[in-house]
Design an enzyme around this catalytic site. Structure first.
Site, PDB file in Angstrom:
ATOM      1  N   ASN A  38      -2.756   2.350   5.876  1.00 17.91           N
ATOM      2  CA  ASN A  38      -1.918   1.168   5.648  1.00 17.91           C
ATOM      3  C   ASN A  38      -1.870   0.379   6.942  1.00 17.91           C
ATOM      4  O   ASN A  38      -1.773   0.965   8.022  1.00 17.91           O
ATOM      5  CB  ASN A  38      -0.486   1.566   5.285  1.00 17.91           C
ATOM      6  CG  ASN A  38      -0.381   2.180   3.901  1.00 17.91           C
ATOM      7  OD1 ASN A  38      -1.330   2.167   3.132  1.00 17.91           O
ATOM      8  ND2 ASN A  38       0.783   2.725   3.588  1.00 17.91           N
ATOM      9  N   GLY A  39      -1.880  -0.949   6.841  1.00 17.98           N
ATOM     10  CA  GLY A  39      -1.797  -1.775   8.036  1.00 17.98           C
ATOM     11  C   GLY A  39      -3.020  -2.652   8.185  1.00 17.98           C
ATOM     12  O   GLY A  39      -3.838  -2.802   7.264  1.00 17.98           O
TER      13      GLY A  39
ATOM     14  N   HIS B 190      17.516 -37.747  -4.301  1.00 16.45           N
ATOM     15  CA  HIS B 190      16.727 -38.099  -3.123  1.00 16.45           C
ATOM     16  C   HIS B 190      15.272 -37.667  -3.274  1.00 16.45           C
ATOM     17  O   HIS B 190      14.567 -37.501  -2.269  1.00 16.45           O
ATOM     18  CB  HIS B 190      17.343 -37.478  -1.866  1.00 16.45           C
ATOM     19  CG  HIS B 190      18.693 -38.030  -1.540  1.00 16.45           C
ATOM     20  ND1 HIS B 190      18.888 -39.293  -1.029  1.00 16.45           N
ATOM     21  CD2 HIS B 190      19.938 -37.491  -1.702  1.00 16.45           C
ATOM     22  CE1 HIS B 190      20.176 -39.511  -0.856  1.00 16.45           C
ATOM     23  NE2 HIS B 190      20.844 -38.433  -1.270  1.00 16.45           N
TER      24      HIS B 190
ATOM     25  N   GLU C 253       8.859 -14.815  -8.968  1.00 16.08           N
ATOM     26  CA  GLU C 253       8.323 -13.489  -8.659  1.00 16.08           C
ATOM     27  C   GLU C 253       7.900 -12.721  -9.902  1.00 16.08           C
ATOM     28  O   GLU C 253       6.842 -12.076  -9.902  1.00 16.08           O
ATOM     29  CB  GLU C 253       9.376 -12.654  -7.913  1.00 16.08           C
ATOM     30  CG  GLU C 253       9.552 -13.015  -6.460  1.00 16.08           C
ATOM     31  CD  GLU C 253      10.612 -12.150  -5.796  1.00 16.08           C
ATOM     32  OE1 GLU C 253      10.361 -11.682  -4.682  1.00 16.08           O
ATOM     33  OE2 GLU C 253      11.682 -11.929  -6.409  1.00 16.08           O
TER      34      GLU C 253
ATOM     35  N   GLU D 140      17.423 -18.383  -4.284  1.00 14.30           N
ATOM     36  CA  GLU D 140      17.198 -17.011  -4.724  1.00 14.30           C
ATOM     37  C   GLU D 140      16.895 -16.945  -6.219  1.00 14.30           C
ATOM     38  O   GLU D 140      16.025 -16.193  -6.657  1.00 14.30           O
ATOM     39  CB  GLU D 140      18.420 -16.145  -4.383  1.00 14.30           C
ATOM     40  CG  GLU D 140      18.361 -14.718  -4.873  1.00 14.30           C
ATOM     41  CD  GLU D 140      17.224 -13.902  -4.285  1.00 14.30           C
ATOM     42  OE1 GLU D 140      17.002 -12.792  -4.794  1.00 14.30           O
ATOM     43  OE2 GLU D 140      16.551 -14.358  -3.330  1.00 14.30           O
TER      44      GLU D 140
ATOM     45  N   LYS E 238       6.570  -4.438  -2.496  1.00  8.05           N
ATOM     46  CA  LYS E 238       8.002  -4.268  -2.257  1.00  8.05           C
ATOM     47  C   LYS E 238       8.339  -4.428  -0.784  1.00  8.05           C
ATOM     48  O   LYS E 238       9.268  -5.139  -0.418  1.00  8.05           O
ATOM     49  CB  LYS E 238       8.441  -2.886  -2.754  1.00  8.05           C
ATOM     50  CG  LYS E 238       9.912  -2.576  -2.518  1.00  8.05           C
ATOM     51  CD  LYS E 238      10.796  -3.519  -3.295  1.00  8.05           C
ATOM     52  CE  LYS E 238      12.264  -3.202  -3.107  1.00  8.05           C
ATOM     53  NZ  LYS E 238      13.118  -4.225  -3.737  1.00  8.05           N
TER      54      LYS E 238
ATOM     55  N   ARG F  21       5.347  -0.490  -4.676  1.00  2.00           N
ATOM     56  CA  ARG F  21       5.017  -1.129  -3.407  1.00  2.00           C
ATOM     57  C   ARG F  21       3.995  -2.240  -3.579  1.00  2.00           C
ATOM     58  O   ARG F  21       3.806  -3.051  -2.681  1.00  2.00           O
ATOM     59  CB  ARG F  21       4.490  -0.077  -2.415  1.00  2.00           C
ATOM     60  CG  ARG F  21       5.535   0.926  -1.993  1.00  2.00           C
ATOM     61  CD  ARG F  21       4.944   2.025  -1.163  1.00  2.00           C
ATOM     62  NE  ARG F  21       4.471   1.550   0.130  1.00  2.00           N
ATOM     63  CZ  ARG F  21       5.211   1.519   1.236  1.00  2.00           C
ATOM     64  NH1 ARG F  21       6.463   1.922   1.186  1.00  2.00           N
ATOM     65  NH2 ARG F  21       4.714   1.090   2.370  1.00  2.00           N
TER      66      ARG F  21
ATOM     67  N   CYS G 148       0.834  -1.191   0.000  1.00  2.93           N
ATOM     68  CA  CYS G 148       0.000   0.000   0.000  1.00  2.93           C
ATOM     69  C   CYS G 148       0.874   1.248   0.000  1.00  2.93           C
ATOM     70  O   CYS G 148       2.053   1.204   0.326  1.00  2.93           O
ATOM     71  CB  CYS G 148      -0.941   0.028   1.193  1.00  2.93           C
ATOM     72  SG  CYS G 148      -2.017  -1.401   1.350  1.00  2.93           S
TER      73      CYS G 148
ATOM     74  N   TRP H 252      -3.397  -2.512  -1.353  1.00  2.95           N
ATOM     75  CA  TRP H 252      -3.100  -3.940  -1.564  1.00  2.95           C
ATOM     76  C   TRP H 252      -4.069  -4.694  -0.668  1.00  2.95           C
ATOM     77  O   TRP H 252      -3.994  -4.599   0.553  1.00  2.95           O
ATOM     78  CB  TRP H 252      -1.651  -4.229  -1.191  1.00  2.95           C
ATOM     79  CG  TRP H 252      -1.145  -5.587  -1.587  1.00  2.95           C
ATOM     80  CD1 TRP H 252      -0.627  -5.962  -2.792  1.00  2.95           C
ATOM     81  CD2 TRP H 252      -1.073  -6.753  -0.755  1.00  2.95           C
ATOM     82  NE1 TRP H 252      -0.235  -7.275  -2.755  1.00  2.95           N
ATOM     83  CE2 TRP H 252      -0.503  -7.794  -1.523  1.00  2.95           C
ATOM     84  CE3 TRP H 252      -1.441  -7.025   0.561  1.00  2.95           C
ATOM     85  CZ2 TRP H 252      -0.288  -9.065  -1.016  1.00  2.95           C
ATOM     86  CZ3 TRP H 252      -1.234  -8.295   1.069  1.00  2.95           C
ATOM     87  CH2 TRP H 252      -0.664  -9.294   0.276  1.00  2.95           C
TER      88      TRP H 252
ATOM     89  N   LYS I 290      13.443 -15.437  -7.808  1.00  2.00           N
ATOM     90  CA  LYS I 290      13.381 -14.388  -8.820  1.00  2.00           C
ATOM     91  C   LYS I 290      12.529 -14.828 -10.011  1.00  2.00           C
ATOM     92  O   LYS I 290      11.726 -14.063 -10.534  1.00  2.00           O
ATOM     93  CB  LYS I 290      14.789 -14.022  -9.302  1.00  2.00           C
ATOM     94  CG  LYS I 290      15.588 -13.199  -8.330  1.00  2.00           C
ATOM     95  CD  LYS I 290      15.022 -11.806  -8.189  1.00  2.00           C
ATOM     96  CE  LYS I 290      15.342 -11.220  -6.828  1.00  2.00           C
ATOM     97  NZ  LYS I 290      14.583 -11.780  -5.723  1.00  2.00           N
TER      98      LYS I 290
END
Length: 616
Positions: free
Chosen positions: A100-101, A512, A496, A489, A611, A27, A2, A74, A493
């Site tokens: 926000n929150g 395995h 995402e 990582e 973000k 964001r 947000c 968001w 990426k």
């Protein structure tokens, strides 16, 4: 997550609000809205989707006014609808709020308000807070004033459980905006004849370079030419006006098509900045005065915990390998989201590092506070000097990477790994590392920026590899030792920004279980520099090839035996194994980027992602 921006001054508010919202797009959001006061009424415009949709609505019916608040949402409570978009009104229709929150006890509060006759138009927790503030304002009675509005905000916030960064307008008091924060960042921008609120200084850096980073439980009231900050409990709250470290140019894309690509190419400079002034050849060690610890105190540390979320947790995993290899100190990595919920043994000589690019990650901040609650020295590694983690930690190291706008972290990751390597060098020299070894490590660290430039020169080659495999429905990333975290990582990426399902695994774990996934349609990316486990990695590659699985190999330049077994090879300069994660991560960033571009994905604003995750 947000974004908030508020403006009060002599200029038309809406262009400034829209510009600020565009600067906060990174964001993550799914709807946007603005509210202004003009001609004795509050005008609200809000729309689902991109800010362009809101701008189109505003063009059709432009709201006037020199004071306003705005928001990118968001979704947390309630679906993605125009009704659930912010700003929200109170029962009277005279008060509007952006938030926000998360208000955790909103359901109980809503039931109470409904019983009192309040009617809600959305499913959000934010509208409950608007009604709560409006109710307190109306109950106070008397003359309309800023003080009355501030007290109404204070009374309402004392009833809520959860996190908030809010800005509030009231029609009866059209010459001010009230803001407050707890657990969700809010910045007060100080201008000349104008003032601002924002959830991130990048939204207002085009207008002012002076900012007050509000603390938890601060309540601020701003007018065009003055502001006042008090505490939720009453009384003045101390504050400092800080100079913003970066400029408007720093938050622009320049000639790059995406922020992510720009930030990938900034890494020679950001890695250098992470080390600048922190390497001492005279003492063959790192100088990290921000830790606030003497050599005696650092030597007494017998255990380190590194904690973070997402990419920061992968940097922490690299740090675990590096610190244990160079300093011989036991290290554990904990997901910040799990830290405070575990009954983790924490001996008194444990040192905790909380790693967060923004310094506002809710789970990491909660881990920091839990660690301090247990009496442990807790340090931060973050990029934002004015952030909550920077302020509340017992010391730490700033990354100095500049603003990172792309949602997928790139330069912050390599800066974090570089800083963890400096910590390893410092601890190693205090314990068992010789001067000769320390100087050799410094030589290798100083050579990193040029080696990164050599990898970036392979951009066109990596683009061709990405386009070759862009239609794969899944990918596997494999590495060993220092490069197992890089496999994780690299997979993150790819997920995402390209939305291709990808998984990261230790190469040795292939047989395995995950070898069952190998098919001619599933590419495997092996991170296999010339290190002590190269031959083991090549054996694993042969197992995949025997099952007709395509191989993309990231290895050391000139490694012919790896080139021979790979379908596609990306070479990196030779380096010690403990520095290989920095170099091997960069081809994977470019691989993910070019794959996403080839698929037509919105690289800088991937779906469902934010973000900075400032809610649990």
């Amino acid at each position: 997550m947000c974004g908030i921006i508020g403006y009060i001054g002599s200029k038309p508010a809406v262009p400034i609000l829209l510009d600020g919202l565009r600067r906060l797009e990174y964001r993550g959001y799914d709807s946007a809205g603005v509210a202004t006061i003009a001609d004795g009424k509050i005008e609200v415009r809000k729309r689902i989707g991109r800010i362009a949709n809101l701008a189109e609505l505003i063009q059709q019916s432009p709201p006037a006014g020199h004071v306003g608040i705005s928001h990118t949402r968001w979704a947390t409570h309630g679906g993605v609808t125009d009704e659930n978009a912010h700003p929200h009104f109170d029962q009277s229709g005279k008060l509007t709020i952006c938030h926000n929150g998360v208000i955790e006890n909103y359901a109980t509060l809503r039931e109470q308000l409904v019983e009192e006759g309040h009617v809600f138009k959305s499913q959000t927790d934010t509208e409950v807070l608007a009604h709560l503030i409006g109710k307190a304002y109306d109950a106070a009675g008397g003359k309309a004033s800023k003080a009355r509005l501030v007290e109404a905000v204070r009374a309402a916030l004392k009833q809520v459980v959860g996190t908030y960064g809010i800005v509030v307008l009231h029609l009866d008091v059209p010459d001010c905006i009230v803001g407050a924060r707890r657990g969700s960042p809010l910045v007060l921008g100080v201008g000349t004849g104008e003032n601002f609120f924002a959830s991130d200084v990048s939204a207002i850096v085009a207008h002012t370079r002076e900012a007050v980073y509000l603390k938890d439980f601060d309540i601020a009231v701003v007018e065009s030419d003055r502001f006042e900050i008090t505490s939720l409990l009453g009384g003045a709250s101390g504050y400092e006006v800080s100079k913003v470290e970066f400029s408007e140019e720093d938050v622009s894309r320049g000639d790059y098509p995406h922020y992510m690509l720009k930030e990938i190419f900034e890494q020679p400079a950001t890695i250098l900045d992470a080390m600048r002034g922190r390497l001492s050849r005279e003492e063959a060690t790192a100088k990290l005065g921000g830790l606030g610890m003497t050599p005696h105190e650092l030597r007494a540390v017998d255990r380190i915990i590194l904690t973070g979320c997402g990419t920061a947790s992968h940097a922490a995993m690299c740090g675990e390998y590096i610190i244990e290899a160079l300093a011989h100190v036991p290290v554990e990595v904990e997901f910040a989201s799990e830290f405070r919920y575990r009954n983790l043994p924490l001996p008194k000589d444990t040192l905790v590092f909380c790693i967060s690019q923004s310094g506002e990650t809710a789970d990491t901040l909660a881990a920091l506070r839990e660690s301090q609650r247990k009496g442990l020295r807790t340090l931060g590694v973050c990029n934002n000097v004015g952030s909550t983690i920077a302020r509340e930690s017992d010391g730490g190291v700033y990354m100095h990477a500049g603003p990172e706008i792309g949602v997928a972290a790139t330069k912050s990751f390599t800066s974090q790994v570089a800083i963890l390597t400096l910590i390893a060098l410092l601890l190693g020299r205090i314990r068992n590392m010789s001067t000769t070894t320390g100087l050799r490590i410094i030589d290798e660290l100083e050579a990193l920026p040029d080696k990164v430039r050599r990898i970036l020169a392979l951009n066109d080659h990596i683009k061709s590899v990405a386009e070759k495999y862009a239609n794969a429905t899944a990918m596997m990333f494999l590495g060993r030792q220092f490069n197992y975290p890089i496999a994780l990582e690299g997979a993150l990426k790819m997920k995402e920004i390209s939305y291709i399902h990808a998984s990261g695994h230790p190469s040795a774990e292939l047989k395995h279980g995950v070898i069952a996934l190998i098919t001619p349609e599933l590419p495997s990316v092996f991170i296999a520099p010339d290190d002590s486990v190269l031959e083991k990695n090549i054996s694993n590659i042969e197992e995949v090839k025997a099952r007709k699985g395509p191989i993309i190999a990231i290895g050391t330049e000139g490694c012919t035996k790896l080139e021979r077994v790979a379908d596609d090879f990306i070479g990196i300069p030779a380096c010690p194994d403990y520095l290989s994660p920095i170099l091997t991560s960069i081809p994977l960033q470019l691989l993910a980027y070019h794959t996403a571009v080839a698929l037509g994905c919105d690289v800088d604003k991937p779906r469902n992602l934010a973000k900075s995750v400032t809610v649990e």
